[in-house]
Design an enzyme around this catalytic site. Structure first.
Site, mmCIF file in Angstrom:
data_model
loop_
_atom_site.group_PDB
_atom_site.id
_atom_site.type_symbol
_atom_site.label_atom_id
_atom_site.label_comp_id
_atom_site.label_asym_id
_atom_site.label_seq_id
_atom_site.Cartn_x
_atom_site.Cartn_y
_atom_site.Cartn_z
ATOM 1 C CD GLU A 197 2.269 15.557 -4.591
ATOM 2 O OE1 GLU A 197 1.101 16.010 -4.594
ATOM 3 O OE2 GLU A 197 2.576 14.484 -4.038
ATOM 4 C CD GLU A 205 3.425 21.460 -7.986
ATOM 5 O OE1 GLU A 205 2.674 22.456 -7.946
ATOM 6 O OE2 GLU A 205 3.002 20.281 -8.027
ATOM 7 C CB CYS A 214 -3.433 12.289 -4.120
ATOM 8 S SG CYS A 214 -1.719 12.459 -4.610
ATOM 9 C CB SER A 253 0.497 19.590 -5.769
ATOM 10 O OG SER A 253 1.019 19.006 -6.945
ATOM 11 C CE LYS A 259 -9.076 9.274 -6.581
ATOM 12 N NZ LYS A 259 -8.045 10.235 -7.033
ATOM 13 C CD GLU A 301 -9.390 13.033 -9.176
ATOM 14 O OE1 GLU A 301 -8.487 13.744 -8.713
ATOM 15 O OE2 GLU A 301 -9.391 11.774 -9.080
ATOM 16 C CD GLU A 349 -10.940 20.709 -13.895
ATOM 17 O OE1 GLU A 349 -10.706 20.703 -12.676
ATOM 18 O OE2 GLU A 349 -12.088 20.866 -14.362
ATOM 19 C CB CYS A 406 -6.885 5.418 -0.380
ATOM 20 S SG CYS A 406 -6.378 7.045 -0.973
#
Length: 458
Positions: A158, A161, A178, A198, A236, A239, A244, A381
């Site tokens: 990151e 990037e 994230c 990102s 999560k 996710e 993908e 979190c």
């Protein structure tokens, strides 16, 4: 669905609706509430807030046992069962652990070690990284890895990037990716801004390296590997099941469980958490830095990125490792940092409710920033929907403060506090990924966002 409200238990107090960041909970006062899944981002804050419950004492064993069975909870669970709840995936974990043909790997998020001990009577914010590793080993996982390691990996990708976007031209501001609830919100409500995200996967999903690099290190057949993530976040699960997320050639992470569910599992297996010896996570992908640790608090991803980005840009040590300008709990805060010849302008959004005005200002050209961190939950979190249940509202603020302090204390005590100085991170690039944002690492650790609406309805 990942997040549910049991209409048999819900009293219609609507406290869940008050904390929902996307107004997904609908219903009249005094009547059972419903979740509008077209809006829900699966953050689980309703699960944390809910006070309507069934208990053995008040409702009897038969009713309680029925509800516990409906939720697929272990028979050893005796605590009150609340109306708002998330899926329990412990049956999948147990099945993998029992299968001698399966190699089980587990990764554990930064915020989990800041809260897991609370479910075993410890004071709020007690940090138990080493007992956590010991508990996971007693459960029977073949490899005990750490999401803190992949958080360090995230910073390498990151940070690189961001530098490329700022210095070579690219979509700005760049948003962190994230937090899956935040990503889902953007995909649904501001799809025209998806290129601001990102392309990095979250630290959980960078666990793709466990089935690739990790398999090579131990000469494992990746087809036999089953990866479990322990997360403070209920989203999560969504996710890791995104279609993908398979750059390892398999589903990168097979199942996600919450901090609460790990506590259930430890108790169900009769493990005496408080008397476990201190043990380390397995190497090399259990080695982490303070930068990986602070991912668990709001502003932490930003600070970790700055610690590494400063040194990558300037080639000089950052003057102060503690980047206090990006710390705090304000709903939206900005800072300007001198990084070599670049005036880096950053923003931090605390709580998803506060991101809409920021996005609207960006669209209107009123906000000039390079990098924005967004976290859905109140203080990051550590306050996730999958963390230990806080039964009293008076506990909530104290718990968040204690977990945040514990996070920074753990960061300060670690011998390495910058992601790029983690020897295991250096090694994985030398041996496998080659270079941050290079061809190999981009295939394994990056993705494309903005999926179809059908994906949300799974």
């Amino acid at each position: 669905m990942i997040i549910n409200i049991d209409k048999d238990i819900c009293t219609g107090c609507r406290e869940c609706a008050e904390v929902c960041p996307v107004s997904a909970i609908e219903g009249e006062q005094g009547k059972a509430q419903e979740i509008n899944y077209d809006k829900c981002v699966m953050c689980g804050q309703c699960v944390q807030k809910c006070k309507s419950y069934v208990s053995i004492v008040e409702h009897g064993a038969e009713v309680y046992d029925q509800k516990r069975a409906e939720r697929n909870l272990p028979a050893t669970v005796k605590e009150p069962l609340f109306a708002a709840y998330n899926n329990c995936n412990l049956d999948k974990v147990k099945a993998a652990l029992a299968d001698k043909n399966v190699i089980t790997m587990v990764e554990c998020a930064p915020a989990v070690r800041m809260a897991i001990a609370e479910d075993f009577g410890a004071e709020l914010g007690t940090v138990e990284a080493k007992k956590l590793a010991a508990a996971l080993r007693r459960i029977g996982f073949d490899k005990i890895y750490d999401t803190n390691f992949t958080a360090d990996l995230t910073i390498m990708e990151e940070g690189t990037e961001l530098i490329k976007r700022v210095t070579e031209g690219g979509k700005l501001p760049m948003f962190t990716s994230c937090c899956p609830a935040w990503v889902s919100f953007l995909e649904r409500n501001y799809p025209e801004m998806k290129d601001n995200l990102s392309t990095c996967k979250s630290p959980q999903q960078m666990g793709a390296v466990f089935k690739t690099y990790g398999a090579k290190l131990d000469n494992y057949d990746p087809a036999k590997i089953f990866t479990v993530s322990v997360m403070p976040c209920t989203c999560k699960e969504f996710e890791c099941n995104r279609e993908e997320m398979n750059s390892s050639g398999y589903q990168d992470v097979d199942v996600a469980i919450t901090t609460r569910e790990l506590a259930y599992l430890i108790k169900d297996m009769g493990i005496d958490f408080n008397h476990l010896p201190d043990e380390d996570f397995d190497q090399p992908m259990g080695m982490y830095t303070g930068a990986g640790t602070i991912f668990g608090v709001t502003g932490g991803v930003m600070e970790a990125a700055i610690r590494t980005g400063y040194e990558l840009i300037t080639g000089k040590p950052i003057p102060a490792v503690d980047v206090t300008a990006v710390r705090g709990s304000d709903t939206f805060r900005t800072a300007t940092l001198q990084v070599g010849d670049i005036e880096l302008k950053v923003g931090i959004v605390t709580g998803l409710k506060n991101v809409i005005p920021v996005l609207e200002d960006i669209k209107a050209g009123k906000l000039d920033l390079h990098f924005i961190e967004v976290m859905t939950c109140p203080v990051g979190c550590v306050s996730g929907g999958g963390q230990p249940k806080l039964l009293l509202d008076s506990e909530r603020e104290a718990a968040y403060e204690a977990r945040t302090k514990g996070t920074y204390a753990h960061d300060a005590e670690l011998p390495i506090r910058k992601s790029h100085e983690n020897p295991a991170i250096v090694k994985i690039y030398e041996e496998y990924l080659l270079t941050p944002n290079g061809k190999e690492s981009h295939h394994m650790l990056h993705t494309k966002y903005c999926i179809g609406e059908n994906e949300f309805k799974k």
